[in-house]
Scaffold this motif. Structure first.
Motif, mmCIF file in Angstrom:
data_model
loop_
_atom_site.group_PDB
_atom_site.id
_atom_site.type_symbol
_atom_site.label_atom_id
_atom_site.label_comp_id
_atom_site.label_asym_id
_atom_site.label_seq_id
_atom_site.Cartn_x
_atom_site.Cartn_y
_atom_site.Cartn_z
ATOM 1 N N SER B 5 33.778 -35.274 20.200
ATOM 2 C CA SER B 5 32.330 -35.082 20.312
ATOM 3 C C SER B 5 32.016 -34.070 21.415
ATOM 4 O O SER B 5 32.263 -34.333 22.584
ATOM 5 C CB SER B 5 31.679 -36.437 20.603
ATOM 6 N N HIS B 6 31.526 -32.903 21.012
ATOM 7 C CA HIS B 6 31.322 -31.780 21.943
ATOM 8 C C HIS B 6 29.841 -31.412 22.053
ATOM 9 O O HIS B 6 29.078 -31.679 21.144
ATOM 10 C CB HIS B 6 32.090 -30.543 21.447
ATOM 11 N N PRO B 7 29.471 -30.722 23.137
ATOM 12 C CA PRO B 7 28.119 -30.162 23.182
ATOM 13 C C PRO B 7 27.972 -29.103 22.083
ATOM 14 O O PRO B 7 28.938 -28.401 21.793
ATOM 15 C CB PRO B 7 28.051 -29.488 24.566
ATOM 16 N N GLY B 8 26.796 -28.984 21.508
ATOM 17 C CA GLY B 8 26.565 -27.964 20.485
ATOM 18 C C GLY B 8 26.638 -26.577 21.090
ATOM 19 O O GLY B 8 26.554 -26.409 22.303
ATOM 20 N N THR B 30 31.319 -30.638 33.324
ATOM 21 C CA THR B 30 32.414 -31.600 33.446
ATOM 22 C C THR B 30 33.127 -31.778 32.110
ATOM 23 O O THR B 30 34.353 -31.896 32.057
ATOM 24 C CB THR B 30 31.885 -32.948 33.985
ATOM 25 N N HIS B 31 32.348 -31.758 31.030
ATOM 26 C CA HIS B 31 32.989 -31.783 29.705
ATOM 27 C C HIS B 31 33.895 -30.565 29.533
ATOM 28 O O HIS B 31 35.026 -30.683 29.055
ATOM 29 C CB HIS B 31 31.946 -31.811 28.585
ATOM 30 N N ILE B 32 33.402 -29.413 29.940
ATOM 31 C CA ILE B 32 34.169 -28.175 29.790
ATOM 32 C C ILE B 32 35.463 -28.232 30.595
ATOM 33 O O ILE B 32 36.509 -27.746 30.153
ATOM 34 C CB ILE B 32 33.283 -26.966 30.174
ATOM 35 N N MET B 34 37.206 -30.747 30.938
ATOM 36 C CA MET B 34 38.116 -31.634 30.215
ATOM 37 C C MET B 34 38.484 -31.094 28.837
ATOM 38 O O MET B 34 39.384 -31.622 28.195
ATOM 39 C CB MET B 34 37.458 -33.019 30.036
ATOM 40 N N CYS B 35 37.782 -30.063 28.374
ATOM 41 C CA CYS B 35 37.899 -29.653 26.976
ATOM 42 C C CYS B 35 38.292 -28.180 26.867
ATOM 43 O O CYS B 35 37.505 -27.290 27.157
ATOM 44 C CB CYS B 35 36.575 -29.898 26.259
ATOM 45 N N LYS B 36 39.504 -27.971 26.423
ATOM 46 C CA LYS B 36 40.020 -26.613 26.299
ATOM 47 C C LYS B 36 39.220 -25.788 25.294
ATOM 48 O O LYS B 36 38.945 -24.609 25.518
ATOM 49 C CB LYS B 36 41.486 -26.671 25.865
ATOM 50 N N ALA B 37 38.843 -26.417 24.181
ATOM 51 C CA ALA B 37 38.124 -25.705 23.125
ATOM 52 C C ALA B 37 36.778 -25.179 23.633
ATOM 53 O O ALA B 37 36.438 -24.008 23.432
ATOM 54 C CB ALA B 37 37.921 -26.621 21.917
ATOM 55 N N CYS B 38 36.042 -26.022 24.306
ATOM 56 C CA CYS B 38 34.731 -25.588 24.810
ATOM 57 C C CYS B 38 34.893 -24.575 25.938
ATOM 58 O O CYS B 38 34.067 -23.691 26.107
ATOM 59 C CB CYS B 38 33.900 -26.779 25.278
ATOM 60 N N ARG B 39 35.976 -24.732 26.716
ATOM 61 C CA ARG B 39 36.231 -23.773 27.790
ATOM 62 C C ARG B 39 36.406 -22.378 27.196
ATOM 63 O O ARG B 39 35.889 -21.386 27.694
ATOM 64 C CB ARG B 39 37.473 -24.194 28.559
#
Ligand SMILES: [Zn+2]
Lengths: 206, 225
Positions: B5-8, B30-32, B34-39
């Motif tokens: 579940s990611h930010p849009g 903080t999500h970013i 933790m999340c390679k894809a969103c980074r």
């Protein structure tokens, strides 16, 4: 200040020009980082100040604030050039993120109180700490969870029981009334008193 | 572990442009961490924003800096001292109730903003994050078997799982999952056998909807504050 060399209607040659510009800027940043090279910085400044000024003028519509953004952004570039990592992106993107952060703070400047959070804390791109993002998050499941005294343990028993049944067991006040054999009105007043007491306990602790 | 579940992308754009509130920037950031894809996505967005805003020089003729203005500014920059106002060392370890959590980078950099933990009813703990005026950002710790009464939100609520697992009626959320709830949705977050540490921010106070829990609405303002 002449910027015409980078303006062209041909996309292909613009891309080439930008690659060249990126290499040039990276070289300059390396020189600045290495020996505080003022000539290199002046050259970089002449490349980026007009772009930053144009960006900031469109963002703020205020010439003075725009100039503040240019100066603060380039001041960061001067002092933090060693934090630019060529493998992470282009020099202009790095400078853009610095400008983005300065803009974030400038937009809040009037409302800002002393301890309010700043952009550098939200996007730690200029942090000297060498913290890697790829380490993952180790959990420590072995440490035992200890129970300490709850706030609501400080409530009188009669109130605590009501609160536990409503919050933990999800019962309605009527159900609590039935379960305890206590009139509904009493349950309601115990709930009210308990919440009031909890508020006091929590607020006191803050 | 896969984050599902990611930010849009719209939210990531606003994040990269610096257009979100401080609170939302912290949660998305903080999500970013933790999340390679969103980074990766944010890197691309920043590049694109840079191309649009910086690389493409839109001439604002009347405001171009004069040579003397340039020289003046250069002089000021060379005369400036490096402001190393890094007064607060990042602290990435969070200890709570004998549990140790490793905080993602952005949160670790703001560890000094984490207030005292308060034990609330229903196996819930809360620590407020002091960001700026009017923010309602909290770390919420749910022990195993914790349950929040059903509620809706008057504003948008963003929740990020830092560590652990919780579920509501719709789904189960684990480390790194970012959940944005709009005001129309009701939900009842709860933990089962595991505990859960989340970071949550709210535009407006919670509004409890289920039956008698509505009586608890005044309490919600204490809870998310
Ligand atoms: Zn993501």
């Amino acid at each position: 200040m002449q910027m015409v060399s980078e303006r062209t209607s041909n996309r292909g040659s613009m891309a080439t020009t930008q690659t060249d510009a990126a290499e040039k800027a990276a070289e300059l940043l390396a020189k600045i980082a290495e020996n505080r090279n003022r000539a290199a910085f002046s050259e970089l400044f002449r490349l980026f100040a007009p772009k930053l000024q144009s960006y900031a003028t469109r963002q703020f519509g205020n010439e003075q604030t725009a100039m503040d953004l240019v100066q603060e952004t380039m001041t960061n570039v001067w002092h933090k050039a060693h934090l630019f990592k060529p493998d992470r992106g282009s020099p202009s993107t790095w400078i853009f993120t610095i400008a983005r952060n300065i803009r974030f703070d400038l937009l809040r400047k009037n409302k800002k109180r002393k301890d309010d959070i700043s952009a550098d804390e939200l996007w730690p791109i200029l942090s000297e700490q060498n913290d890697s993002l790829d380490d993952g998050y180790a959990l420590d499941h072995d440490v035992l969870m200890q129970e300490i005294s709850f706030y609501y343990a400080q409530l009188p028993d009669a109130q605590r029981v009501v609160i536990e049944k409503i919050y933990i067991e999800g019962k309605s006040q009527q159900e609590v009334s039935d379960a305890l054999g206590v009139p509904l009105g009493t349950i309601k007043s115990r709930t009210r008193l308990a919440l009031k007491k909890l508020k006091e306990l929590i607020v006191d602790d803050d | 572990m896969m984050i599902k579940s990611h930010p849009g992308e719209g939210l990531l754009y606003q994040y990269a442009s610096g257009d979100l509130s401080a609170a939302m920037t912290l949660v998305v950031g903080t999500h970013i961490d933790m999340c390679k894809a969103c980074r990766q996505t944010v890197c691309e967005i920043e590049q694109k924003l840079c191309e649009e805003n910086l690389d493409t020089l839109v001439s604002v003729a009347s405001t171009t800096m004069s040579k003397s203005q340039c020289d003046q500014m250069l002089e000021a920059i060379f005369a400036s001292s490096a402001c190393n106002k890094q007064a607060h060392q990042p602290n990435e370890i969070l200890s709570l109730e004998g549990r140790r959590f490793t905080l993602p980078r952005t949160l670790a950099h703001n560890s000094h903003r984490i207030g005292e933990w308060s034990k609330l009813v229903g196996k819930l703990w809360r620590a407020p994050l002091t960001l700026d005026n009017g923010n309602q950002t909290n770390l919420i710790y749910m022990a195993p078997g914790a349950k929040l009464p059903e509620h809706t939100h008057k504003g948008k609520e963003a929740t990020l799982v830092i560590d652990g697992v919780f579920n509501d009626e719709q789904s189960e959320y684990r480390d790194g999952d970012f959940i944005l709830l709009d005001p129309s949705r009701t939900h009842t977050p709860e933990t089962q056998d595991e505990d859960c540490l989340t970071l949550a921010t709210l535009d407006a106070p919670l509004h409890f909807t289920s039956g008698i829990s509505r009586l608890l609405n005044p309490f919600s303002q204490l809870f998310f504050r």
